[in-house]
Design a protein around this motif. Structure first.
Motif, PDB file in Angstrom:
ATOM      1  N   GLN A   1       0.850  -1.182   0.000  1.00 38.69           N
ATOM      2  CA  GLN A   1       0.000   0.000   0.000  1.00 38.69           C
ATOM      3  C   GLN A   1       0.893   1.241   0.000  1.00 38.69           C
ATOM      4  O   GLN A   1       1.931   1.278   0.658  1.00 38.69           O
ATOM      5  N   VAL A   2       0.487   2.270  -0.760  1.00 38.65           N
ATOM      6  CA  VAL A   2       1.265   3.502  -0.844  1.00 38.65           C
ATOM      7  C   VAL A   2       0.339   4.694  -0.647  1.00 38.65           C
ATOM      8  O   VAL A   2      -0.888   4.577  -0.716  1.00 38.65           O
ATOM      9  N   LYS A   3       0.945   5.834  -0.392  1.00 35.21           N
ATOM     10  CA  LYS A   3       0.208   7.091  -0.333  1.00 35.21           C
ATOM     11  C   LYS A   3       0.751   8.008  -1.429  1.00 35.21           C
ATOM     12  O   LYS A   3       1.953   8.265  -1.495  1.00 35.21           O
ATOM     13  N   ILE A   4      -0.141   8.479  -2.288  1.00 35.36           N
ATOM     14  CA  ILE A   4       0.211   9.432  -3.341  1.00 35.36           C
ATOM     15  C   ILE A   4      -0.580  10.702  -3.086  1.00 35.36           C
ATOM     16  O   ILE A   4      -1.798  10.723  -3.233  1.00 35.36           O
ATOM     17  N   VAL A  25       3.008  -2.720 -10.394  1.00 36.52           N
ATOM     18  CA  VAL A  25       3.004  -1.263 -10.274  1.00 36.52           C
ATOM     19  C   VAL A  25       3.934  -0.885  -9.132  1.00 36.52           C
ATOM     20  O   VAL A  25       3.892  -1.494  -8.057  1.00 36.52           O
ATOM     21  N   VAL A  26       4.796   0.094  -9.367  1.00 31.11           N
ATOM     22  CA  VAL A  26       5.738   0.561  -8.358  1.00 31.11           C
ATOM     23  C   VAL A  26       5.658   2.081  -8.276  1.00 31.11           C
ATOM     24  O   VAL A  26       5.051   2.729  -9.137  1.00 31.11           O
ATOM     25  N   THR A  27       6.246   2.636  -7.227  1.00 27.53           N
ATOM     26  CA  THR A  27       6.346   4.087  -7.114  1.00 27.53           C
ATOM     27  C   THR A  27       7.780   4.503  -7.397  1.00 27.53           C
ATOM     28  O   THR A  27       8.729   3.810  -7.024  1.00 27.53           O
ATOM     29  N   VAL A  28       7.922   5.629  -8.078  1.00 24.40           N
ATOM     30  CA  VAL A  28       9.237   6.203  -8.363  1.00 24.40           C
ATOM     31  C   VAL A  28       9.147   7.704  -8.096  1.00 24.40           C
ATOM     32  O   VAL A  28       8.047   8.275  -8.108  1.00 24.40           O
ATOM     33  N   PRO A  29      10.268   8.375  -7.863  1.00 24.46           N
ATOM     34  CA  PRO A  29      10.219   9.821  -7.633  1.00 24.46           C
ATOM     35  C   PRO A  29       9.854  10.577  -8.910  1.00 24.46           C
ATOM     36  O   PRO A  29      10.415  10.318  -9.971  1.00 24.46           O
ATOM     37  N   ALA A  30       8.919  11.495  -8.787  1.00 21.65           N
ATOM     38  CA  ALA A  30       8.581  12.381  -9.911  1.00 21.65           C
ATOM     39  C   ALA A  30       9.560  13.544  -9.948  1.00 21.65           C
ATOM     40  O   ALA A  30      10.468  13.653  -9.114  1.00 21.65           O
ATOM     41  N   GLU A  88       8.062  14.142  -5.342  1.00 25.70           N
ATOM     42  CA  GLU A  88       6.945  13.379  -4.813  1.00 25.70           C
ATOM     43  C   GLU A  88       6.832  12.047  -5.559  1.00 25.70           C
ATOM     44  O   GLU A  88       7.238  11.942  -6.719  1.00 25.70           O
ATOM     45  N   PRO A  89       6.272  11.008  -4.930  1.00 22.40           N
ATOM     46  CA  PRO A  89       6.156   9.720  -5.618  1.00 22.40           C
ATOM     47  C   PRO A  89       5.089   9.745  -6.701  1.00 22.40           C
ATOM     48  O   PRO A  89       4.097  10.457  -6.599  1.00 22.40           O
ATOM     49  N   GLU A  90       5.325   8.974  -7.753  1.00 23.39           N
ATOM     50  CA  GLU A  90       4.317   8.770  -8.783  1.00 23.39           C
ATOM     51  C   GLU A  90       4.278   7.285  -9.137  1.00 23.39           C
ATOM     52  O   GLU A  90       5.209   6.530  -8.836  1.00 23.39           O
ATOM     53  N   VAL A 143      12.320  -4.281 -11.032  1.00 18.50           N
ATOM     54  CA  VAL A 143      11.417  -3.558 -11.935  1.00 18.50           C
ATOM     55  C   VAL A 143      11.765  -2.075 -11.948  1.00 18.50           C
ATOM     56  O   VAL A 143      11.819  -1.439 -13.012  1.00 18.50           O
ATOM     57  N   ARG A 144      12.011  -1.499 -10.759  1.00 18.65           N
ATOM     58  CA  ARG A 144      12.394  -0.082 -10.708  1.00 18.65           C
ATOM     59  C   ARG A 144      13.677   0.159 -11.512  1.00 18.65           C
ATOM     60  O   ARG A 144      13.803   1.189 -12.182  1.00 18.65           O
ATOM     61  N   THR A 145      14.632  -0.783 -11.426  1.00 27.53           N
ATOM     62  CA  THR A 145      15.862  -0.649 -12.199  1.00 27.53           C
ATOM     63  C   THR A 145      15.564  -0.680 -13.693  1.00 27.53           C
ATOM     64  O   THR A 145      16.102   0.118 -14.469  1.00 27.53           O
ATOM     65  N   GLU A 146      14.679  -1.590 -14.092  1.00 27.48           N
ATOM     66  CA  GLU A 146      14.282  -1.671 -15.510  1.00 27.48           C
ATOM     67  C   GLU A 146      13.660  -0.360 -15.973  1.00 27.48           C
ATOM     68  O   GLU A 146      13.794   0.038 -17.139  1.00 27.48           O
TER      69      GLU A 146
END
Length: 508
Positions: free
Chosen positions: A410-413, A438-443, A447-449, A500-503
């Motif tokens: 669970q994440v908070k956006i 689905v992952v979160t990355v820095p925008a 902020e996360p996106e 996945v984030r690395t990809e």
């Protein structure tokens, strides 16, 4: 502050005590407590008629940032019904899903809103509702403390939204602890920043109305310019997610002393960095600063931290975020390590009068409650002694609780609670998609996106975007969908989210 047994009672007491004081400012209109109460009474009578002459048990509210939205909220409560907020901007399919799951008797919609085809009666408010409809109070039902006051639907990991019923005794216990904290009375001007589908809005409405203050509703576009909004609306109290500080900072408007009217600033919904807190405090030097923390299941917030007036005395935390503080009075809190033992760092579990009684669908209760000895609760609704597992990893630092992250996906956006599994389930349901993550990355603003990676023959991101728009609200839409030949797996055969984030070009 006197005790009330229903949510509407908190408003009604102020309406009786301060009938001529302004209660609401929204969309260019200003209503006193007497006028807002009158509109709510008349809309309540209309709702009873629309429901077939019998007081409804659950009322959907398809309205936002309008007189109808706020008078309608009170109207539903006045009939004795539970309020189920519906966002007019959400996809019609999602709205229908919530309407069916909630078992609504009637929906109140604001004029001009695109009302989707719904399987229940829909009453569209019109000017006659507020000037000519007689209020037949004898047709209303008196709510009881054990009745549901409002029903919020949150993101669900199985792909369907989860209904969180909050009873009058839960929210009234919350107001007894919170409403008197901020010195609110006639002349206080409180922001209403949260959408009604977010439980922070209940704090906005009823903390303002419990004290006789004015609920001041910015237009949605104004939220992107917090400093200008505070000054143009002459706000004395502010409550929002911390990410709005980031917007103000990027605009270059957080100059020292730039918000002189603020007396209280409260932040919740996501971690507040100490750096952002210092920026806001410098811009509003006359404002006290507080953090509230808590999931919807624990009635808006269960802990709080008030910053010392002197920034030199602010704490130093291991992750640079403000503490979430300590529990509200009357709550039991415990941190459990991976072996289910009380520890100084672990998953935060809570019980007490703010804890809800279980999800609308009891199947969602599985794994979320523990017995008084910290064993898994099995069978039947949770009892008063059961602990709610928040899923938040927390540590004790100098006697204060500090939020470290989640134990799940669970994440908070920007304050919105999102189960990544719900987006993944929607993607996997589309033709040709073999698997999705689905992952979160820095925008760009830090902020996360959300980003999605999928695998499968013939997957076309544009087609998937079009399909998701029909199912998910805007805040759950990935900013990008990337097609991979296959999703990377860890040694246990599960999708490796770090890989996945690395990809996707974000190794951290």
């Amino acid at each position: 502050m006197s005790t009330e047994s229903t949510l509407y009672g908190w408003f009604a007491r102020s309406a009786a005590a301060h009938p001529c004081a302004p209660a609401l400012e929204v969309a260019g209109e200003r209503l006193t407590y007497a006028e807002l109460r009158q509109q709510a009474e008349r809309l309540a009578a209309r709702l009873v008629t629309a429901a077939g002459g019998t007081p409804p048990r659950r009322v959907g509210l398809l309205a936002a940032r309008s007189v109808t939205a706020y008078a309608g909220y009170l109207a539903a409560l006045r009939t004795g019904a539970a309020v189920v907020p519906l966002n007019p901007e959400h996809p019609a399919a999602r709205t229908r899903e919530v309407v069916a799951a909630a078992g609504l008797d009637v929906v109140l919609a604001e004029p001009g809103s695109p009302a989707p085809d719904l399987p229940v009666p829909v009453h569209v408010a019109d000017p006659d509702d507020t000037v000519s409809a007689p209020a037949s109070q004898g047709s209303f039902r008196q709510a009881e403390p054990d009745d549901i006051a409002y029903l919020i639907f949150t993101s669900g990991s199985t792909g369907a939204p989860k209904g969180v019923p909050v009873r009058h005794r839960n929210i009234c216990a919350y107001l007894e602890r919170i409403a008197g904290r901020y010195g609110i009375g006639p002349g206080s001007r409180l922001s209403q920043n949260f959408e009604l589908t977010f439980d922070g809005s209940v704090h906005d409405l009823f903390v303002a109305w419990a004290g006789g203050g004015t609920l001041v509703v910015p237009a949605r576009a104004q939220l992107m310019s917090p400093v200008r909004t505070v000054n143009s609306l002459r706000l004395t109290h502010w409550f929002s997610v911390p990410s709005l500080i980031t917007f103000a900072s990027r605009l270059g408007t957080l100059a020292p002393g730039s918000m002189p009217t603020l007396r209280w600033s409260v932040f919740g919904g996501e971690p507040l960095t100490l750096q952002a807190a210092r920026e806001w405090r410098a811009a509003a030097p006359g404002s006290r600063l507080e953090v509230l923390y808590g999931p919807t299941e624990l009635t808006i917030s269960c802990t709080g931290y008030r910053f010392p007036d002197d920034p030199a005395h602010w704490p130093d935390t291991p992750n640079g975020t403000a503490p979430i503080g300590s529990g509200h009075s009357g709550l039991d809190l415990v941190l459990l390590d991976e072996d289910g033992r009380a520890a100084g760092t672990g998953e935060l579990c809570v019980r007490g009068p703010l804890r809800f009684d279980g999800y609308l669908d009891p199947a969602h209760d599985t794994g979320r409650f523990l017995t008084d000895t910290f064993g898994p609760a099995r069978g039947g609704p949770p009892g008063p002694g059961h602990w709610y597992r928040t899923g938040d990893r927390v540590t004790l630092c100098e006697g204060l609780l500090v939020h470290l992250g989640r134990t799940d996906h669970q994440v908070k956006i920007r304050g919105h609670r999102i189960e990544l599994g719900e987006i993944e389930a929607a993607l996997r349901g589309e033709p040709g998609v073999r698997d999705a993550v689905v992952v979160t990355v820095p925008a760009g603003d830090g902020e996360p996106e959300l980003r999605a990676a999928i695998s499968g023959p013939g997957c076309v991101p544009d087609r998937l975007y079009a399909a998701l728009v029909e199912r998910l609200p805007p805040y759950m839409m990935p900013s990008r969908i990337t097609v991979l030949d296959r999703l990377p797996l860890n040694p246990n055969g599960k999708i490796d989210r770090r890989a996945v984030r690395t990809e996707l070009g974000h190794p951290h």
